[in-house]
Design a protein around this motif. Structure first.
Motif, PDB file in Angstrom:
ATOM      1  N   UNK A 140      -4.191  -1.763 -23.800  1.00  0.00           N
ATOM      2  CA  UNK A 140      -4.441  -3.194 -24.031  1.00  0.00           C
ATOM      3  C   UNK A 140      -3.799  -3.730 -25.298  1.00  0.00           C
ATOM      4  N   UNK A 141      -3.099  -2.877 -26.036  1.00  0.00           N
ATOM      5  CA  UNK A 141      -2.461  -3.339 -27.276  1.00  0.00           C
ATOM      6  C   UNK A 141      -1.432  -4.428 -27.035  1.00  0.00           C
ATOM      7  N   UNK A 142      -0.592  -4.232 -26.054  1.00  0.00           N
ATOM      8  CA  UNK A 142       0.467  -5.201 -25.744  1.00  0.00           C
ATOM      9  C   UNK A 142      -0.133  -6.519 -25.256  1.00  0.00           C
ATOM     10  N   UNK A 143      -1.071  -6.424 -24.336  1.00  0.00           N
ATOM     11  CA  UNK A 143      -1.691  -7.638 -23.786  1.00  0.00           C
ATOM     12  C   UNK A 143      -2.389  -8.421 -24.887  1.00  0.00           C
ATOM     13  N   UNK A 144      -3.114  -7.716 -25.751  1.00  0.00           N
ATOM     14  CA  UNK A 144      -3.828  -8.392 -26.832  1.00  0.00           C
ATOM     15  C   UNK A 144      -2.877  -9.141 -27.748  1.00  0.00           C
ATOM     16  N   UNK A 145      -1.756  -8.514 -28.081  1.00  0.00           N
ATOM     17  CA  UNK A 145      -0.767  -9.168 -28.948  1.00  0.00           C
ATOM     18  C   UNK A 145      -0.219 -10.424 -28.270  1.00  0.00           C
ATOM     19  N   UNK A 146       0.050 -10.340 -26.983  1.00  0.00           N
ATOM     20  CA  UNK A 146       0.605 -11.500 -26.263  1.00  0.00           C
ATOM     21  C   UNK A 146      -0.408 -12.636 -26.202  1.00  0.00           C
ATOM     22  N   UNK A 165      -3.486  -1.391 -13.587  1.00  0.00           N
ATOM     23  CA  UNK A 165      -4.368  -1.098 -14.720  1.00  0.00           C
ATOM     24  C   UNK A 165      -4.669   0.399 -14.736  1.00  0.00           C
ATOM     25  N   UNK A 166      -4.432   1.033 -15.888  1.00  0.00           N
ATOM     26  CA  UNK A 166      -4.800   2.444 -16.062  1.00  0.00           C
ATOM     27  C   UNK A 166      -6.202   2.458 -16.663  1.00  0.00           C
ATOM     28  N   UNK A 167      -7.202   2.532 -15.787  1.00  0.00           N
ATOM     29  CA  UNK A 167      -8.586   2.314 -16.207  1.00  0.00           C
ATOM     30  C   UNK A 167      -9.057   3.265 -17.289  1.00  0.00           C
ATOM     31  N   UNK A 168      -8.589   4.500 -17.229  1.00  0.00           N
ATOM     32  CA  UNK A 168      -9.078   5.535 -18.150  1.00  0.00           C
ATOM     33  C   UNK A 168      -8.626   5.306 -19.588  1.00  0.00           C
ATOM     34  N   UNK A 169      -7.710   4.379 -19.826  1.00  0.00           N
ATOM     35  CA  UNK A 169      -7.240   4.118 -21.192  1.00  0.00           C
ATOM     36  C   UNK A 169      -7.984   2.959 -21.862  1.00  0.00           C
ATOM     37  N   UNK A 170      -8.894   2.332 -21.130  1.00  0.00           N
ATOM     38  CA  UNK A 170      -9.828   1.386 -21.755  1.00  0.00           C
ATOM     39  C   UNK A 170      -9.268   0.034 -22.148  1.00  0.00           C
ATOM     40  N   UNK A 171      -8.128  -0.349 -21.598  1.00  0.00           N
ATOM     41  CA  UNK A 171      -7.543  -1.638 -21.959  1.00  0.00           C
ATOM     42  C   UNK A 171      -8.433  -2.825 -21.602  1.00  0.00           C
ATOM     43  N   UNK A 172      -9.061  -2.767 -20.450  1.00  0.00           N
ATOM     44  CA  UNK A 172      -9.916  -3.881 -20.017  1.00  0.00           C
ATOM     45  C   UNK A 172     -11.079  -4.074 -20.996  1.00  0.00           C
ATOM     46  N   UNK A 173     -11.679  -2.965 -21.414  1.00  0.00           N
ATOM     47  CA  UNK A 173     -12.814  -3.045 -22.339  1.00  0.00           C
ATOM     48  C   UNK A 173     -12.356  -3.599 -23.687  1.00  0.00           C
ATOM     49  N   UNK A 174     -11.194  -3.173 -24.131  1.00  0.00           N
ATOM     50  CA  UNK A 174     -10.681  -3.674 -25.404  1.00  0.00           C
ATOM     51  C   UNK A 174     -10.409  -5.183 -25.330  1.00  0.00           C
ATOM     52  N   UNK A 175      -9.828  -5.625 -24.226  1.00  0.00           N
ATOM     53  CA  UNK A 175      -9.567  -7.060 -24.072  1.00  0.00           C
ATOM     54  C   UNK A 175     -10.877  -7.834 -23.980  1.00  0.00           C
ATOM     55  N   UNK A 176     -11.874  -7.261 -23.295  1.00  0.00           N
ATOM     56  CA  UNK A 176     -13.171  -7.940 -23.174  1.00  0.00           C
ATOM     57  C   UNK A 176     -13.830  -8.091 -24.541  1.00  0.00           C
ATOM     58  N   UNK A 177     -13.643  -7.081 -25.403  1.00  0.00           N
ATOM     59  CA  UNK A 177     -14.238  -7.159 -26.745  1.00  0.00           C
ATOM     60  C   UNK A 177     -13.540  -8.223 -27.587  1.00  0.00           C
ATOM     61  N   UNK A 178     -12.233  -8.307 -27.468  1.00  0.00           N
ATOM     62  CA  UNK A 178     -11.464  -9.240 -28.308  1.00  0.00           C
ATOM     63  C   UNK A 178     -11.412 -10.660 -27.723  1.00  0.00           C
TER      64      UNK A 178
END
Ligand SMILES: O=P(O)(O)OC[C@H]1O[C@H](OP(=O)(O)OP(=O)(O)O)[C@H](O)[C@@H]1O
Ligand SMILES: Nc1ncnc2[nH]cnc12
Length: 190
Positions: A140-146, A165-178
């Motif tokens: 989720x690093x790239x998406x968050x920056x964009x 979405x690669x669920x096991x890497x937690x991008x969705x949760x990180x985006x939901x937090x931010x």
């Protein structure tokens, strides 16, 4: 040449099965321990590519989107046809140093490194409703920056859309937090 699949796969579950069949796992790329999701077989298959563009176009319609922001490089390949298909503009978010003129810049980490991404100051209008679009959501690093870049332009990120979405890497949760109210739309999850 792609491996032939039985019957035409056009909608829903059939389309999803076709996309999945056209994404190749490449172990240890770009560095040991990473299983790289290679979308080039999907791009080489007009039916798979076309149905993915149609699925993204549905997301554009559902969120009343006014511009597609695609991330270099694979987000360009997917995002530009979606913008054309839906009759709205395409805005590139590029790796640092590529875009001319004043830019907003965000640094971020991704699954296999660090990077910086930029958007031109005048690329988006104030209040414009923007879909951020990419091929893969990992950490989720790239998406968050964009998403932050869209906000820094004064525009409104209304959703993040991704092919896989690669669920096991937690991008969705990180985006939901931010970005708690931002929908994350994945055509496929693994
Ligand atoms: O969720 P994250 O951990 O941030 O990873 C996802 C990002 O990683 C890949 O981009 P990459 O920087 O490899 O660029 P490319 O499209 O130019 O290959 C992919 O296309 C996404 O943009
Ligand atoms: N495993 C992966 N495959 C393809 N793109 C990626 N971006 C970040 N992680 C990735």
């Amino acid at each position: 040449m792609s491996t032939p699949l039985p019957a035409a796969a056009r909608n829903g579950a059939d389309a999803a099965a076709l996309w999945r069949a056209r994404i190749r796992d490449v172990p240890d790329h770009p560095r040991p321990g990473v299983v790289f999701k290679d979308i080039t077989p999907l791009l080489a298959d007009a039916e798979a590519f076309g149905t993915a563009v149609e699925a993204f176009a549905d997301i554009v319609a559902r969120h009343d989107v006014q511009a597609v922001l695609g991330l270099e490089a694979r987000g360009f390949i997917l995002g530009a046809p979606v913008a054309l298909r839906t009759g709205i503009g395409f805005v590139p978010a590029r790796k640092a140093g590529k875009l001319p003129g004043p830019v907003h810049r965000e640094a971020y980490q991704l699954e296999y490194g660090t990077a910086e991404v930029e958007v031109q100051h005048d690329a988006l209008a104030p209040g414009q409703r923007v879909l951020v679009l990419d091929d893969v959501l990992a950490t989720g690093g790239t998406a968050g920056a964009a998403i932050r870049l869209v906000r820094r332009c004064g525009a409104e990120p209304v959703a993040f859309a991704v092919l896989l979405e690669l669920g096991f890497l937690g991008g969705r949760e990180r985006l939901a937090a931010d970005f708690p109210d931002l929908p994350v739309e994945a055509l496929l999850t693994s």
